[in-house]
Design a protein around this motif. Sequence first.
Motif, PDB file in Angstrom:
ATOM      1  N   MET A  54      10.782   3.645  -5.107  1.00 19.95           N
ATOM      2  CA  MET A  54      11.228   2.271  -5.657  1.00 19.95           C
ATOM      3  C   MET A  54      10.864   1.354  -4.566  1.00 19.95           C
ATOM      4  O   MET A  54      10.726   0.201  -5.124  1.00 19.95           O
ATOM      5  N   ALA A  55      10.610   1.453  -3.300  1.00 21.64           N
ATOM      6  CA  ALA A  55      10.387   0.625  -2.352  1.00 21.64           C
ATOM      7  C   ALA A  55       8.992   0.013  -2.479  1.00 21.64           C
ATOM      8  O   ALA A  55       7.981   0.646  -3.047  1.00 21.64           O
ATOM      9  N   SER A  56       8.866  -1.238  -1.933  1.00 25.77           N
ATOM     10  CA  SER A  56       7.467  -1.787  -1.742  1.00 25.77           C
ATOM     11  C   SER A  56       6.553  -0.884  -0.959  1.00 25.77           C
ATOM     12  O   SER A  56       7.108  -0.131  -0.252  1.00 25.77           O
ATOM     13  N   GLN A  57       5.298  -1.255  -1.098  1.00 26.36           N
ATOM     14  CA  GLN A  57       4.296  -0.425  -0.084  1.00 26.36           C
ATOM     15  C   GLN A  57       3.872  -1.018   1.054  1.00 26.36           C
ATOM     16  O   GLN A  57       3.411  -2.286   0.966  1.00 26.36           O
ATOM     17  N   PRO A  58       3.560  -0.404   2.081  1.00 25.79           N
ATOM     18  CA  PRO A  58       3.990   1.178   2.417  1.00 25.79           C
ATOM     19  C   PRO A  58       5.306   1.280   2.395  1.00 25.79           C
ATOM     20  O   PRO A  58       6.165   0.646   3.130  1.00 25.79           O
ATOM     21  N   GLY A  59       5.498   2.511   1.545  1.00 26.13           N
ATOM     22  CA  GLY A  59       7.202   2.830   1.579  1.00 26.13           C
ATOM     23  C   GLY A  59       7.671   3.065   3.044  1.00 26.13           C
ATOM     24  O   GLY A  59       8.746   2.849   3.176  1.00 26.13           O
ATOM     25  N   GLU A  60       6.879   3.607   3.702  1.00 23.61           N
ATOM     26  CA  GLU A  60       7.466   4.031   5.333  1.00 23.61           C
ATOM     27  C   GLU A  60       7.902   2.506   5.720  1.00 23.61           C
ATOM     28  O   GLU A  60       8.847   2.650   6.676  1.00 23.61           O
ATOM     29  N   GLU A  61       7.560   1.650   5.456  1.00 22.86           N
ATOM     30  CA  GLU A  61       7.875   0.197   6.218  1.00 22.86           C
ATOM     31  C   GLU A  61       9.044  -0.654   5.260  1.00 22.86           C
ATOM     32  O   GLU A  61       9.725  -1.548   5.702  1.00 22.86           O
ATOM     33  N   TYR A  62       9.312  -0.186   3.959  1.00 18.86           N
ATOM     34  CA  TYR A  62      10.243  -0.591   3.169  1.00 18.86           C
ATOM     35  C   TYR A  62      11.428   0.186   2.616  1.00 18.86           C
ATOM     36  O   TYR A  62      12.274  -0.467   1.999  1.00 18.86           O
ATOM     37  N   SER A  63      11.167   1.512   2.813  1.00 19.84           N
ATOM     38  CA  SER A  63      12.562   2.287   2.775  1.00 19.84           C
ATOM     39  C   SER A  63      13.007   2.881   4.056  1.00 19.84           C
ATOM     40  O   SER A  63      12.303   3.424   4.611  1.00 19.84           O
ATOM     41  N   TYR A  64      14.201   2.779   4.294  1.00 14.38           N
ATOM     42  CA  TYR A  64      14.996   3.212   5.400  1.00 14.38           C
ATOM     43  C   TYR A  64      15.903   4.319   5.050  1.00 14.38           C
ATOM     44  O   TYR A  64      16.860   4.113   4.279  1.00 14.38           O
ATOM     45  N   ILE A  65      15.969   5.343   5.935  1.00 13.99           N
ATOM     46  CA  ILE A  65      17.032   6.252   5.609  1.00 13.99           C
ATOM     47  C   ILE A  65      17.808   6.633   6.938  1.00 13.99           C
ATOM     48  O   ILE A  65      17.471   6.581   8.087  1.00 13.99           O
ATOM     49  N   LEU A  66      19.118   6.139   6.821  1.00 12.76           N
ATOM     50  CA  LEU A  66      20.041   6.268   8.009  1.00 12.76           C
ATOM     51  C   LEU A  66      20.986   7.341   7.923  1.00 12.76           C
ATOM     52  O   LEU A  66      21.213   7.893   6.525  1.00 12.76           O
ATOM     53  N   ASP A  67      21.371   7.731   8.929  1.00 14.73           N
ATOM     54  CA  ASP A  67      22.124   9.063   8.860  1.00 14.73           C
ATOM     55  C   ASP A  67      23.869   8.709   8.672  1.00 14.73           C
ATOM     56  O   ASP A  67      24.509   9.801   8.321  1.00 14.73           O
ATOM     57  N   SER A  68      24.005   7.358   8.911  1.00  6.10           N
ATOM     58  CA  SER A  68      25.468   7.128   8.757  1.00  6.10           C
ATOM     59  C   SER A  68      25.694   5.598   8.585  1.00  6.10           C
ATOM     60  O   SER A  68      24.584   4.821   8.887  1.00  6.10           O
ATOM     61  N   PHE A  69      26.607   5.001   8.110  1.00  5.30           N
ATOM     62  CA  PHE A  69      26.868   3.542   8.128  1.00  5.30           C
ATOM     63  C   PHE A  69      26.842   2.993   9.395  1.00  5.30           C
ATOM     64  O   PHE A  69      26.683   1.819   9.663  1.00  5.30           O
ATOM     65  N   GLY A  70      27.238   3.722  10.355  1.00  8.77           N
ATOM     66  CA  GLY A  70      27.170   3.187  11.769  1.00  8.77           C
ATOM     67  C   GLY A  70      25.822   3.105  12.134  1.00  8.77           C
ATOM     68  O   GLY A  70      25.440   2.072  12.860  1.00  8.77           O
ATOM     69  N   GLU A  71      25.110   3.769  11.931  1.00  7.93           N
ATOM     70  CA  GLU A  71      23.534   3.777  12.118  1.00  7.93           C
ATOM     71  C   GLU A  71      22.929   2.643  11.512  1.00  7.93           C
ATOM     72  O   GLU A  71      22.359   1.697  11.853  1.00  7.93           O
ATOM     73  N   PHE A  72      23.255   2.441  10.003  1.00  6.69           N
ATOM     74  CA  PHE A  72      22.931   1.308   9.423  1.00  6.69           C
ATOM     75  C   PHE A  72      23.383  -0.204  10.085  1.00  6.69           C
ATOM     76  O   PHE A  72      22.692  -0.910  10.031  1.00  6.69           O
ATOM     77  N   GLU A  73      24.678  -0.279  10.265  1.00  5.16           N
ATOM     78  CA  GLU A  73      25.082  -1.611  11.139  1.00  5.16           C
ATOM     79  C   GLU A  73      24.097  -1.596  12.404  1.00  5.16           C
ATOM     80  O   GLU A  73      24.068  -2.628  12.856  1.00  5.16           O
ATOM     81  N   ALA A  74      23.951  -0.558  13.333  1.00  4.10           N
ATOM     82  CA  ALA A  74      23.104  -0.581  14.354  1.00  4.10           C
ATOM     83  C   ALA A  74      21.864  -1.187  13.991  1.00  4.10           C
ATOM     84  O   ALA A  74      21.188  -1.993  14.747  1.00  4.10           O
ATOM     85  N   LEU A  75      21.208  -0.739  12.901  1.00  4.98           N
ATOM     86  CA  LEU A  75      20.028  -1.291  12.649  1.00  4.98           C
ATOM     87  C   LEU A  75      20.089  -2.765  12.196  1.00  4.98           C
ATOM     88  O   LEU A  75      19.222  -3.610  12.584  1.00  4.98           O
ATOM     89  N   VAL A  76      20.870  -2.984  11.508  1.00  2.29           N
ATOM     90  CA  VAL A  76      21.192  -4.388  11.181  1.00  2.29           C
ATOM     91  C   VAL A  76      21.201  -5.302  12.461  1.00  2.29           C
ATOM     92  O   VAL A  76      20.690  -6.461  12.511  1.00  2.29           O
TER      93      VAL A  76
END
Length: 395
Positions: free
Chosen positions: A247-269
Amino acid sequence: MQSYLLLCYAFIWVLCNRLVLIHCAFTDVTKTTDFYEFESSGNELFYNAGHRSRKRLKETGSKLENSILKSKVEVLGEVFKKHVNSLRAADNKQVELVFLVDSSASVGQDNFESELKFVRKLLADFTVSENATHVSVIAYSSPDNVVRYIDHITSPSRTNHKCGLLHYELPNIKYTGGGTYTRGALLEAQAVLQHGRRDSRRALFLITDGFSNGGDPLPVARELKEQGVTIFTFGIRNGNTKELYDMASQPGEEYSYILDSFGEFEALVRRALHQDLKAGSYQPLNNFSFCDSLCSARSDCCDKLASCSCGTHTGHFSCLCPPGYYGSGLASSCKLCPNGTYSLGLVPGDVSVCVPCPDLNHMTLGPASSVRDCQCKKSFVSIGDQCKGKNVESY
């Protein structure tokens, strides 16, 4: 003796593997670089490569695991920050941003709030106003719960300002629970973006913690990308990595992010979107009650001369003194700029907001709101923006 040697060999093998991981974790990945440079430094582990065989990192554990997690956030954060800065750099400042936030049962109320924090954080350094960034926020779960809570794109208006968005509209978004109808969310986003400005940059941010249901979302995502929309996808915990990658724009590695938890998601933000707020511009509002929270009295907080305004960059309400004055804008704070200076009345502040006239022999009479109000003193004549002394004839 043989058992002892085998034990030693096993220990050395484990130690060597851990040293390799430490090398990966502490490789200098914080510099600005593209994806392929990151990949060559051994950090491809952190990217969504579009398949399910990706190794899962633990959220807590040894110091080694924590260092790897920190490195992961730094790597992905730098990549995401690069793309967000590219959106901010639009020459005409016109950007359309659509957020699709997952409100399904598996997310839960607390994690749903984390998604809304992401929206708030990402908007921190965008100027949201009628002539700049327009925003839409869509919460989705089951097919009957795809709700367009905020839409400044379909119906742009002067009343759609950043302060109202952050203080009133976002807090009113409700968590519902239900399924994960990603296709319906993308269709709703497509309907919204059809009303976007022709020369604007358009981006969509999709957040989910599960597998989509209710139809294939990929054809809609493909159409959006063909229409010039940049798509970012965030999968948290159990996201379908291949679907999010596609679904993400290309390259998908740069536009699709897989995080292991919402805590990690907030850290990324926090890592990617930490910006120092600038004053920006202020938009006067017709409703003074917006500024009632600025003083302990909770009413009539602004000076009689001031107006209640919204910082279109900061997202904060503020009392604003009129042109020719300076001060915080709060009650009894607006003061006339000193003689020989003027104020455009664009931002609140101390006497430093009063701009000196071009010449030391200029004077100002009453509230001076522009350089045109600077007049030469008696015995001086105006030549351009300078004052020259008159020739005095002697008798």
